[in-house]
Structure formats: structure tokens, C-alpha cells
Design an enzyme around this catalytic site. Sequence first.
Site, mmCIF file in Angstrom:
data_model
loop_
_atom_site.group_PDB
_atom_site.id
_atom_site.type_symbol
_atom_site.label_atom_id
_atom_site.label_comp_id
_atom_site.label_asym_id
_atom_site.label_seq_id
_atom_site.Cartn_x
_atom_site.Cartn_y
_atom_site.Cartn_z
ATOM 1 N N LYS A 68 9.373 -29.034 6.384
ATOM 2 C CA LYS A 68 10.581 -28.869 7.217
ATOM 3 C C LYS A 68 10.918 -27.400 7.391
ATOM 4 C CE LYS A 68 13.392 -27.598 3.596
ATOM 5 N NZ LYS A 68 13.962 -26.265 3.410
ATOM 6 N N ASP A 94 16.293 -32.183 -1.065
ATOM 7 C CA ASP A 94 15.532 -32.257 0.189
ATOM 8 C C ASP A 94 14.719 -33.543 0.323
ATOM 9 O OD1 ASP A 94 16.483 -29.780 0.893
ATOM 10 O OD2 ASP A 94 14.659 -28.701 0.341
HETATM 11 P P1 ATP Z 1 12.576 -26.413 -1.064
HETATM 12 O O1 ATP Z 1 12.325 -25.999 0.356
HETATM 13 O O2 ATP Z 1 12.887 -27.887 -1.201
HETATM 14 O O3 ATP Z 1 13.517 -25.516 -1.813
HETATM 15 P P2 ATP Z 1 10.043 -25.252 -1.728
HETATM 16 O O4 ATP Z 1 9.176 -25.630 -0.583
HETATM 17 O O5 ATP Z 1 10.599 -23.868 -1.747
HETATM 18 O O6 ATP Z 1 11.202 -26.308 -1.863
HETATM 19 P P3 ATP Z 1 8.149 -26.480 -3.490
HETATM 20 O O7 ATP Z 1 6.876 -26.263 -2.741
HETATM 21 O O8 ATP Z 1 8.725 -27.845 -3.463
HETATM 22 O O9 ATP Z 1 9.250 -25.426 -3.062
HETATM 23 O O10 ATP Z 1 7.849 -26.022 -4.988
HETATM 24 C C1 ATP Z 1 8.774 -25.416 -5.843
HETATM 25 C C2 ATP Z 1 8.198 -25.443 -7.267
HETATM 26 O O11 ATP Z 1 8.153 -26.798 -7.706
HETATM 27 C C3 ATP Z 1 6.786 -24.912 -7.365
HETATM 28 O O12 ATP Z 1 6.808 -23.649 -7.958
HETATM 29 C C4 ATP Z 1 5.995 -25.930 -8.202
HETATM 30 O O13 ATP Z 1 5.540 -25.398 -9.414
HETATM 31 C C5 ATP Z 1 6.973 -27.065 -8.481
HETATM 32 N N1 ATP Z 1 6.438 -28.365 -8.028
HETATM 33 C C6 ATP Z 1 6.614 -29.543 -8.640
HETATM 34 N N2 ATP Z 1 6.021 -30.537 -7.960
HETATM 35 C C7 ATP Z 1 5.460 -30.007 -6.875
HETATM 36 C C8 ATP Z 1 4.694 -30.524 -5.789
HETATM 37 N N3 ATP Z 1 4.386 -31.838 -5.701
HETATM 38 N N4 ATP Z 1 4.290 -29.673 -4.831
HETATM 39 C C9 ATP Z 1 4.622 -28.362 -4.908
HETATM 40 N N5 ATP Z 1 5.310 -27.813 -5.914
HETATM 41 C C10 ATP Z 1 5.737 -28.611 -6.899
#
Ligand code: ATP
Length: 306
Positions: free
Chosen positions: A13, A143
Site C-alpha cells: 500500500k 495496517d
Molecule cells: P508498515 O507500513 O505497516 O509500517 P513496513 O512496510 O514499514 O510496515 P514491514 O515490511 O511490515 O514494515 O516490516 C517491519 C519489520 O517487521 C521488519 O523489520 C521485519 O523484521 C518484521 N517482520 C515481521 N514479519 C514480517 C513479514 N512477514 N514481512 C516483513 N517483515 C516482517
Amino acid sequence: MKIKGVVVRVPGKVNLHLGVGPLDPDGYHEVTTIFQAIALYDDVTVKFGASETGIVLALTGSTAAGVPADSTNLAYRAAALMIERYSLTPDLSIHLKKEIPVAGGMAGGSADAAGVLAGIDALFELGLSRDELERIAAELGSDVPFSIAGGIAIGRGRGDQITPVLSRGSYHWVLALAGSGLSTPAVYGECDRLREGLDISRPQVNDAMMQALRAGDAQAVGSALSNDLQAAACSLRPALRLVLDVGMDYGAYGGIVSGSGPTVAFLVSDEEKALDLTVALSASGVVAGVIRASGPTHGARVIETL
Ligand code: ATP
């Protein structure tokens, strides 16, 4: 014949708007956000496992490196929650094929959790409604309900109370990726620091954005992009300002740090502009990678049964 497994496709997203309220006594912030699901997907396969193995998680894909394959993974936690809530056989094999950038503000982990919820619902034929899935999703993270819903939606509360937005048109995004992620709590912390002493009001829906979406006016959507976390993300990662400058100098309709960053999303007029901006960003030397994706797209959806 009974199905052995399902593959669920889940989108990343961008936040077209992210209004962040003051720090609440419980340590959270009330937000009002407008999400758009974009056609950049993780594929989540959920299968019945061998007996007495519990939940076994494996990851592949271009963005899988460094993501934990243990019980701290949000996909694992989603499976554990469903097993407990519906008293399911605990032996599951889950495979995440990751293409959504990690810790990039694009809800990759949330997407995987949503994929597991929808996958288990299909595999065990639980027959849960979208509303029920979104309610369980909210227990896992702010989210996750939107990753179930997809499309374009307003998120209130912690971003987890979803209302779909009627909109027209399709939108061309160019995503400038950073070499390393930003921690969401760290960005909120920096936001609080930058706001110290200011009187912050409750977050509101962005009317200009709502109007632009209703009209399907991409240029107006570009002008209305806003993110209260952008200053904090740029403060922690000053190079993001350079990235924003490259895209805006290039004539994007708008550019914004997505969520808590560090991915920067640029909205452009068409596929040709998107290609040109991809080349310009790659040549600028200020980004680690560039991806093009259009939106809106569907939420978590079963694409194959095994
Ligand atoms: P958001 O936009 O919801 O804040 P994001 O995209 O910034 O999330 P994610 O990619 O969801 O962040 O990952 C954040 C942290 O969560 C990562 O550093 C990772 O170690 C941990 N994590 C746990 N499960 C997952 C997963 N299935 N995929 C990616 N990261 C994960």
C-alpha cells in the site's frame, strides 16, 4: 476432493494521506489515513503440514532476505491466532513469496498476515466474512485490516477501522526504495520530538484528497498528498529530501514518503512518465532501487487452490 492448500495474493500500500494526532497516554497516536492498495504483491501459500510439526514458515522472493522465519514473523502470529481462535489442527506449512519492500512503509508484514488469515479461512472452509476477517486482522496490527480490504479506504483509530472510499481512475506510481528500512516506532518518536511544545489537534480526513479521488483527477490527488510523518522520516534520513526533489523536478504530480518511510512514492500521469522517472531516479544515485506499480488493486485474494 478436499483442498491441500491455497495461494493468497496480497498487495502493498501507499498512504495518500496520513494525519497523526497527539501522543495518547497509552503511547499510541490516533491517525486518520487514506490507503491505496498497489499492484506489488506478496504471495502467501498456506498448506496442511505434516502431523505434529506445528507451524512451519519459509520465505523466498526478492525482498525476503533478513526477514525472520520464526514466531516473531507477523504471518506466523496470524496463523497462531487463527489456530487458537478456531481450535484448528496446528500443523500448517506457510510459504511467503515476498516482493513488497521490507520496513519500507508499504505494509509488507501486514500483507503477509492478511494473506495467512484469508488463506486459513479458505483452507479450513471457515466461511468468515470480510468484516470478521478485518476484526481479527486488527488484533495483529493497524495496517492488517486494510491488507484484507484493498482498494482505497480511510483508516481511523490506529488506522485499523476501515471505510472504503469510492473513487475513479487508476494511478501510476513510481516507488523510490532505500537501501535500509526505517523503524515505525522510531519515526513516531521523532515526530513527537519535532512537535514538542506544539498544540496538536485530532487528525482529520483530507477533503481535497477525497474530492480528487471522487473526480478521478490524478493531478489533484498528486497535489493533495500529505503525510504528518514525512518531516520525521526526513529528519532521520535527510537523503529522502533529495529523493523527493528529484521526482518533483522531474514533473511528478506529487511525491510523498509512504507511511513511516523510507519508500518515497511519486504519482505520475502515465506509464511513459513512470518509465522516464524510473530512469531519472536510477541515474540520480540517491535511491537503492525503483519499482513501478499501479493502483488501486484488490485486497487479500485466493488466486489458486492446491
Ligand atoms: P508498515 O507500513 O505497516 O509500517 P513496513 O512496510 O514499514 O510496515 P514491514 O515490511 O511490515 O514494515 O516490516 C517491519 C519489520 O517487521 C521488519 O523489520 C521485519 O523484521 C518484521 N517482520 C515481521 N514479519 C514480517 C513479514 N512477514 N514481512 C516483513 N517483515 C516482517
